[in-house]
Design an enzyme around this catalytic site. Structure first.
Site, PDB file in Angstrom:
ATOM      1  N   CYS A 272     -11.665  -1.155  -2.882  1.00  0.00           N
ATOM      2  CA  CYS A 272     -11.922  -1.472  -1.470  1.00  0.00           C
ATOM      3  C   CYS A 272     -13.316  -1.004  -1.068  1.00  0.00           C
ATOM      4  O   CYS A 272     -13.621  -0.880   0.116  1.00  0.00           O
ATOM      5  CB  CYS A 272     -10.866  -0.829  -0.571  1.00  0.00           C
ATOM      6  SG  CYS A 272     -10.870   0.980  -0.601  1.00  0.00           S
TER       7      CYS A 272
ATOM      8  N   ASP B 222       0.725  10.188  -4.918  1.00  0.00           N
ATOM      9  CA  ASP B 222      -0.332  10.299  -3.911  1.00  0.00           C
ATOM     10  C   ASP B 222      -0.601  11.785  -3.682  1.00  0.00           C
ATOM     11  O   ASP B 222       0.315  12.601  -3.798  1.00  0.00           O
ATOM     12  CB  ASP B 222       0.076   9.622  -2.599  1.00  0.00           C
ATOM     13  CG  ASP B 222      -1.126   9.284  -1.723  1.00  0.00           C
ATOM     14  OD1 ASP B 222      -1.547   8.114  -1.737  1.00  0.00           O
ATOM     15  OD2 ASP B 222      -1.637  10.197  -1.042  1.00  0.00           O
ATOM     16  N   SER B 223      -1.850  12.102  -3.348  1.00  0.00           N
ATOM     17  CA  SER B 223      -2.198  13.515  -3.135  1.00  0.00           C
ATOM     18  C   SER B 223      -1.926  13.972  -1.713  1.00  0.00           C
ATOM     19  O   SER B 223      -2.261  15.105  -1.347  1.00  0.00           O
ATOM     20  CB  SER B 223      -3.678  13.752  -3.485  1.00  0.00           C
ATOM     21  OG  SER B 223      -4.518  12.939  -2.676  1.00  0.00           O
TER      22      SER B 223
ATOM     23  N   ASP C  46      -4.580   1.366  -6.537  1.00  0.00           N
ATOM     24  CA  ASP C  46      -5.163   1.016  -5.237  1.00  0.00           C
ATOM     25  C   ASP C  46      -5.822   2.253  -4.637  1.00  0.00           C
ATOM     26  O   ASP C  46      -5.333   2.821  -3.654  1.00  0.00           O
ATOM     27  CB  ASP C  46      -4.072   0.472  -4.309  1.00  0.00           C
ATOM     28  CG  ASP C  46      -4.636  -0.096  -3.018  1.00  0.00           C
ATOM     29  OD1 ASP C  46      -5.844  -0.401  -2.974  1.00  0.00           O
ATOM     30  OD2 ASP C  46      -3.864  -0.221  -2.044  1.00  0.00           O
TER      31      ASP C  46
ATOM     32  N   ARG D 261       1.115  -7.214  -1.975  1.00  0.00           N
ATOM     33  CA  ARG D 261       2.450  -6.624  -2.110  1.00  0.00           C
ATOM     34  C   ARG D 261       3.490  -7.712  -2.401  1.00  0.00           C
ATOM     35  O   ARG D 261       4.379  -7.532  -3.244  1.00  0.00           O
ATOM     36  CB  ARG D 261       2.811  -5.836  -0.845  1.00  0.00           C
ATOM     37  CG  ARG D 261       2.055  -4.516  -0.714  1.00  0.00           C
ATOM     38  CD  ARG D 261       2.567  -3.681   0.433  1.00  0.00           C
ATOM     39  NE  ARG D 261       2.154  -4.178   1.732  1.00  0.00           N
ATOM     40  CZ  ARG D 261       1.058  -3.793   2.381  1.00  0.00           C
ATOM     41  NH1 ARG D 261       0.242  -2.905   1.839  1.00  0.00           N
ATOM     42  NH2 ARG D 261       0.770  -4.283   3.574  1.00  0.00           N
TER      43      ARG D 261
END
Length: 396
Positions: free
Chosen positions: A337, A247-248, A297, A206
């Site tokens: 990730c 975002d969901s 991400d 970030r």
């Protein structure tokens, strides 16, 4: 003391001090859930003291490779002290940090994060479950804190034959917390948030993204899988003119809005969308949109190597779309990730995505988890977070 005897030739990884013993490596022996067992080679050579997991493919996790070591309360007190002390070696500009990172700190199956005055712990193995009370007392004593929340709700608990467990193990009160990270503030909820409440492992990424925004003067930024808006805040702090965040999860989007406001940024500089990222990327391509910078991400597509092939297709698709949406000279911060996707494979996936998109790009940097999420020489699986920073080359 129960003894686990390995099959002939299966001791090599333990001699290299790798802490896992898989069920297929065991010739004989067993134990109760979380029981400390002695691991021996086929010839009877001592290899390690380990916690036994009757239901897991990882049948034993090594506590110590020292035959003289006693696995008792003093062992866990010392290991936790070592882990906390090690954090002073790292440059961590936040009051949110990881204090214990499982195998990398010699405590397989234990993750402990600190958010200000609150500790959050995940006990994801039979061994840590057995020693939970000792571990909790050691953490409180050595940090001087009084609040510890349990988030033992990861799917790996099921593989260990353990039920989910959440709630206060010490203290009580509001689970909503605000931490300071670099020059901004970020709010989270340790009871409801992903993992232990937040993605501390992306702290340095970030900051890096904020620096890129400042240096390259981003105008239009797209933050995909934005969660609670950490990269959004970073981009705005770097001077980006506008950030679209997707975002969901509706609650995550609301938290992202709150984090923008918490840092005093004008909400008019943001667009927050509760939507499917893949669908929105396709729509943006159809609409001819371009962005100066994109963050990808996504969640864990491949928890193990058995999921790698399917996950590779998903990673390739979103990276192909993102590269298509970048303006010439635009920057892509892209991550995986997934433990089942190696850094080398991730590079190949992104390269293939570029080929399919007809895009070439410079790889400027490789990113990983923040230093308080360490990988050790003996445990390369600790490198679960892989990232690439790419700059799109102008077409000829």
């Amino acid at each position: 003391m129960n003894i686990i005897r390995l099959k002939d030739g299966r001791e090599r990884s333990l001699l290299r001090r790798h802490p896992w013993v898989f069920d297929g490596a065991i010739a004989s022996g067993g134990g109760d859930s979380g029981e400390t067992v002695r691991i021996e080679s086929h010839a009877g050579q001592f290899l390690g003291w380990a916690a036994f997991s009757p239901s897991s493919k990882i049948r034993a996790r090594v506590w110590s490779f020292n035959e003289a070591q006693r696995i008792d309360a003093s062992f866990f007190i010392a290991r936790i002290a070592q882990a906390i002390s090690a954090r002073s070696l790292f440059d961590i500009k936040s009051d949110g940090l990881r204090l214990v990172h499982g195998e990398s700190d010699g405590l397989p199956g234990l993750v402990v994060d600190r958010y200000g005055d609150t500790l959050v712990a995940q006990f994801s193995s039979c061994g840590t479950e057995k020693w939970k009370q000792v571990i909790v007392e050691a953490l409180l004593a050595q940090t001087g804190l009084t609040r510890l929340y349990e988030r033992s709700d990861a799917s790996v608990r099921t593989l260990e034959g353990l039920p989910e467990a959440t709630g206060w193990l010490a203290g009580s009160g509001d689970t909503g917390i605000t931490i300071t990270e670099h020059d901004w503030k970020l709010s989270l909820d340790v009871a409801e948030g992903h993992k232990t409440g937040f993605y501390l492992d992306q702290r340095d990424s970030r900051q890096k993204f904020s620096a890129y925004a400042r240096r390259l003067r981003f105008k239009d930024v797209l933050n995909c899988y934005c969660y609670t808006g950490g990269f959004t805040v970073a981009a705005l702090a770097g001077g980006a003119e506008h950030v679209t965040s997707i975002d969901s999860s509706g609650p995550a989007i609301e938290r992202a809005k709150a984090n923008v406001a918490l840092n005093g940024f004008d909400a008019g500089r943001t667009t927050m969308l509760d939507a499917d990222v893949n669908a929105m990327l396709r729509q943006y391509v159809k609409d001819g949109r371009t962005f100066d910078a994109i963050v990808l991400d996504p969640p864990k597509f491949a928890p193990t190597v058995t999921h790698a092939e399917r996950a590779a297709r998903a990673y390739k698709d979103i990276n192909r779309l993102a590269l298509s949406l970048l303006a010439p000279g635009g920057v892509l911060f892209t991550y995986s990730c997934s433990g089942g996707i190696s850094a080398d494979l991730f590079h190949k996936i992104v390269a293939s995505a570029g080929t399919d998109a007809g895009v070439d790009a410079f790889i400027c940097e490789r990113m990983g988890g923040a230093p308080d999420h360490p990988m050790t020489v003996a445990f390369p699986e600790g490198e679960y977070l892989k990232g690439l920073v790419l700059v799109k080359r102008p077409s000829n």
